[in-house]
Design an enzyme around this catalytic site. Structure first.
Site, PDB file in Angstrom:
ATOM      1  N   LYS A   1     -42.047-116.368 -84.998  1.00 37.65           N
ATOM      2  CA  LYS A   1     -40.667-116.479 -84.541  1.00 37.65           C
ATOM      3  C   LYS A   1     -40.225-117.926 -84.680  1.00 37.65           C
ATOM      4  CE  LYS A   1     -40.353-112.199 -83.180  1.00 37.65           C
ATOM      5  NZ  LYS A   1     -39.335-111.249 -83.646  1.00 37.65           N
TER       6      LYS A   1
ATOM      7  N   ASP B   1     -39.097-115.427 -88.627  1.00 38.20           N
ATOM      8  CA  ASP B   1     -38.094-114.513 -88.073  1.00 38.20           C
ATOM      9  C   ASP B   1     -37.201-115.285 -87.097  1.00 38.20           C
ATOM     10  OD1 ASP B   1     -36.654-112.521 -86.843  1.00 38.20           O
ATOM     11  OD2 ASP B   1     -38.393-111.331 -86.213  1.00 38.20           O
TER      12      ASP B   1
ATOM     13  N   GLU C   1     -36.547-113.671 -91.886  1.00 37.65           N
ATOM     14  CA  GLU C   1     -36.048-112.398 -91.335  1.00 37.65           C
ATOM     15  C   GLU C   1     -34.905-112.659 -90.376  1.00 37.65           C
ATOM     16  OE1 GLU C   1     -39.257-110.008 -89.950  1.00 37.65           O
ATOM     17  OE2 GLU C   1     -38.085-109.032 -88.389  1.00 37.65           O
TER      18      GLU C   1
ATOM     19  N   GLU D   1     -33.566-104.493 -88.866  1.00 37.24           N
ATOM     20  CA  GLU D   1     -33.881-103.862 -87.590  1.00 37.24           C
ATOM     21  C   GLU D   1     -32.633-103.643 -86.738  1.00 37.24           C
ATOM     22  OE1 GLU D   1     -36.139-107.559 -85.987  1.00 37.24           O
ATOM     23  OE2 GLU D   1     -35.490-106.495 -84.218  1.00 37.24           O
TER      24      GLU D   1
ATOM     25  N   ASP E   1     -35.527 -99.516 -89.056  1.00 36.50           N
ATOM     26  CA  ASP E   1     -36.003 -99.312 -87.688  1.00 36.50           C
ATOM     27  C   ASP E   1     -35.945 -97.812 -87.410  1.00 36.50           C
ATOM     28  OD1 ASP E   1     -36.145-100.888 -84.749  1.00 36.50           O
ATOM     29  OD2 ASP E   1     -35.256 -98.894 -84.656  1.00 36.50           O
TER      30      ASP E   1
ATOM     31  N   HIS F   1     -39.444-102.532 -89.467  1.00 35.98           N
ATOM     32  CA  HIS F   1     -39.513-103.240 -88.187  1.00 35.98           C
ATOM     33  C   HIS F   1     -40.316-102.383 -87.216  1.00 35.98           C
ATOM     34  CE1 HIS F   1     -37.645-103.828 -84.045  1.00 35.98           C
ATOM     35  NE2 HIS F   1     -38.232-104.972 -84.288  1.00 35.98           N
TER      36      HIS F   1
ATOM     37  N   GLU G   1     -44.837-103.669 -90.003  1.00 36.14           N
ATOM     38  CA  GLU G   1     -45.081-104.602 -88.901  1.00 36.14           C
ATOM     39  C   GLU G   1     -46.023-103.959 -87.878  1.00 36.14           C
ATOM     40  OE1 GLU G   1     -41.525-105.994 -86.972  1.00 36.14           O
ATOM     41  OE2 GLU G   1     -42.607-107.685 -86.064  1.00 36.14           O
TER      42      GLU G   1
END
Lengths: 440, 440
Positions: free
Chosen positions: A221, A249, A275, A302, A325, A352, A383
């Site tokens: 992240k 991300d 992302e 997502e 998603d 996602h 993921e």
């Protein structure tokens, strides 16, 4: 003998994850992973029920429950066999209710509620068929699959005839790929090391563990503080070596130009994809970012609300990687449309997951894609977040960096009965204990 | 002396409009115009309250009520003066709650609920100031106005500095335009003649009445049956003559290529604009339709979910006319962003209205735009539907084809107390009577 839908039971299920900073990122500092949960019951003698849910991160989960409740009259009292036999028609009926449609249209809480119900119906159908969902879908004819898709608003990018051709082209080899899948599983990547709330030491340790566990890709992240991101990215790269991919991300944190600058500053550590660099609604912005950060790839999806956004992301050349998603768009049906669009445009799908039950559900979609649509796992990874799996009756299993193909009938979307009891909000024992503790 | 928010009262208000086919179109055959209604109360001695709502068309209104309820903890018990003084910060706080944001983000039910609450706060602020909202906004400084806007995701199209320049350029002449507005009002067009459920005779009669009433533009619903549309368009054109504009509205009925063909088939009757030809999410599709139907103009916006979609519609050259809605995006604040974007790109704003209270609210936004932003009403008209106005404390008034500038303090968004009592769903007397009648 036909069966009737007797109940649409809804539950507000929340896990107190914010107390551990699991799931923390630049936009979501303190999520309580939650599920607006629905159980579809019938009077069939098999006693089977269908399970689905909206994944949320806490507050507002009750709004999603209210949205599922609004769909009850369209199911309860109706012929369950007819609803399950023609899930294309069922999907169009749920999406097409003109009064409920106004609340979207086809986006946000109401659309996610439709996803929960449709996924629950798919769970029930697969259980009745005695197959895991990926296998049920993979054994349908191209004609049956195309009938499941709502092509409204898609015909300038994908027609039913083109969809048929894609599916027919993948018919040879289905059985062999099913065998391969059952043997090897489907490649995974892990987000476990990279949450923003973790210390440098924890990041380094978890990144090394990920490599040791057989993952070829991890994710970090980013987006809160550039200096921190540069440091963390270097730590991660040193930990995993040059050959393991590191995705980053930003969880929608940036404006367009800011995204380009930030990613360029991280490029020395060789990120694989960026992302959610900006608003998930910004098709043109993603296209501009993609041009600006190349060769770093752009990934999103997502939070993409429906097939019309995905269509445009593909038409505009906005993404290198499509991240569907399981529970934000209208369930299995709309995800079939999205898989077909991605196949048409030749863009790999890397779903996602994480949250509550998303790993459990998306694996079925990717596995279907491998067996019966694109026929490949090249540059495709699902993921994986090592969190909240034991709570499911049929948990996702990752071994040596691969999702093991589920064999239990259904969509793997059913939480254990004791979990449904313990984590109900606010009256379940876990939340009552937390309230008592907070009151002290 | 400061005041505190003491209550956020919510009400499920529905009008049984489906019984008359008022409001019927190709996507919405039987709407029951409804409002998920919110009243913000404080302990200030002035006794004033702020009123706002989500407009829906019936089923699901209770979901919007639940979404407003989810915002209660962010207001009740908080300092009302602080919330009202810095509505920019209040807006960002409501939109920025990370857990609730997951339910959109910034779209659908949750975003509409934020609109209801923000609009109620603006109503209260204008009432406290003793001015109609349009005048309150028109007398703010450019700096104050810019501080109300969330520029996140906009900077590639509009920066705060550019917004300031646009507003400063319009400062000279504000007083004179305010005088003009109070004298002449703001141009309107009427949708009253054109609902799909109406007979040819009723269409012809109402179209002639519209011209007699001073309207320079009417609107027809289209999209269900081409043959019918061609006939109805001819009837309308004959009724109004060559000089009155006829807009047509497909309410998202078509795919991209279908839209182009259908509109071309109607072109001999000279439609002025085609409204909502396809999915409101399809920025690229609208651009393609616009190229295909020129010189017929393309209009959309009533279902555009937020400023990011409007930004792209303008960047891609998708629209000739921008139709903002008072209650779908996040209230007055996000609509200021949208008005600024439209001004920057030179695209006229012709707000969507009708429904419940939309005429009442959007007039304030257009009037602000005239006085303090674009300074013109050229090619700008506000939709008017002659329906559900007497139910409001300060109803919209149209005279000689113009909205009369409201002078009562507030946002004109308050329903009468007896209406709130009579139309509450399902327990109010009107709905109890309908239930009894249906049971007979």
């Amino acid at each position: 003998m036909t069966s009737t839908v007797t109940a649409l039971r809804t539950l507000d299920i929340r896990f107190p994850t914010s107390r551990e900073l699991d799931g923390s990122d630049a936009m979501n500092p303190d999520p309580d992973y939650s599920a607006a949960y629905v159980i579809v019951e019938t009077d069939a003698p098999d006693g089977l029920s269908g399970h689905g849910f909206v994944f949320t991160i806490g507050r507002g989960n009750e709004v999603a429950v209210a949205a599922i409740d609004a769909l009850r009259p369209m199911l309860v009292g109706h012929d369950a066999d007819a609803l399950l036999e023609d899930l294309g028609a069922t999907s169009r009926a749920l999406i097409g209710d003109s009064q409920l449609r106004w609340l979207g249209p086809e986006k946000g809480v109401m659309h996610m509620a439709i996803a929960a119900v449709l996924n629950a119906l798919w769970d029930l159908r697969a259980k009745r068929a005695g197959m895991p969902l990926w296998q049920l879908l993979s054994r349908m004819t191209p004609e049956e699959l195309v009938a499941l898709v709502d092509f409204r608003y898609l015909s300038d990018a994908l027609t039913p005839e083109e969809a048929l051709q894609l599916l027919r082209a993948a018919e040879p080899g289905r059985a062999e790929r099913e065998r391969q899948l059952l043997e090897r599983g489907y490649p995974a990547y892990t987000t476990t090391p990279g949450w923003l709330g973790y210390s440098d030491d924890k990041l380094e340790r978890l990144a090394k563990e990920a490599v040791a566990d057989g993952f070829g890709q991890i994710k970090l992240k980013v987006g809160a503080c550039l200096e921190d991101d540069i440091r963390r990215m270097k730590i991660a790269r040193a930990a995993v070596g040059a050959d393991v991919r590191i995705a980053i991300d930003a969880n929608q944190r940036w404006d367009v130009d800011e995204a380009v600058e930030w990613v360029r500053a991280l490029t020395p550590s060789d990120p694989y994809w960026i992302e959610e660099p900006t608003s998930p609604d910004d098709v043109l912005g993603h296209a501009r970012i993609r041009r600006g950060v190349s060769p770093v790839k752009v990934a999103t999806g997502e939070h993409a609300q429906n097939r019309v956004i995905f269509k445009q992301l593909l038409q505009a050349g906005s993404i290198d990687v499509l991240q569907l998603d399981a529970a934000r768009v209208a369930g299995v049906n709309e995800n079939l449309a999205i898989l077909l669009l991605a196949a048409k445009f030749g863009v790999p799908v890397c779903p996602h997951a994480g949250g509550v039950g998303l790993c459990e559900m998306v694996q079925h979609l990717s596995m279907f894609d491998f067996v019966a649509l694109t026929g490949t796992t090249q540059d495709r990874v699902i993921e994986y977040v090592d969190h909240l799996h034991g709570e499911f009756v049929d948990p996702a299993v990752v071994s040596d960096g691969h999702y093991v193909a589920p064999t239990a009938p259904g969509f793997s979307s059913q939480l254990r009965d004791d979990v449904l009891r313990d984590y109900e909000y606010p009256a379940g024992p876990v939340w009552r204990a937390i309230a008592e503790e907070d009151a002290r």
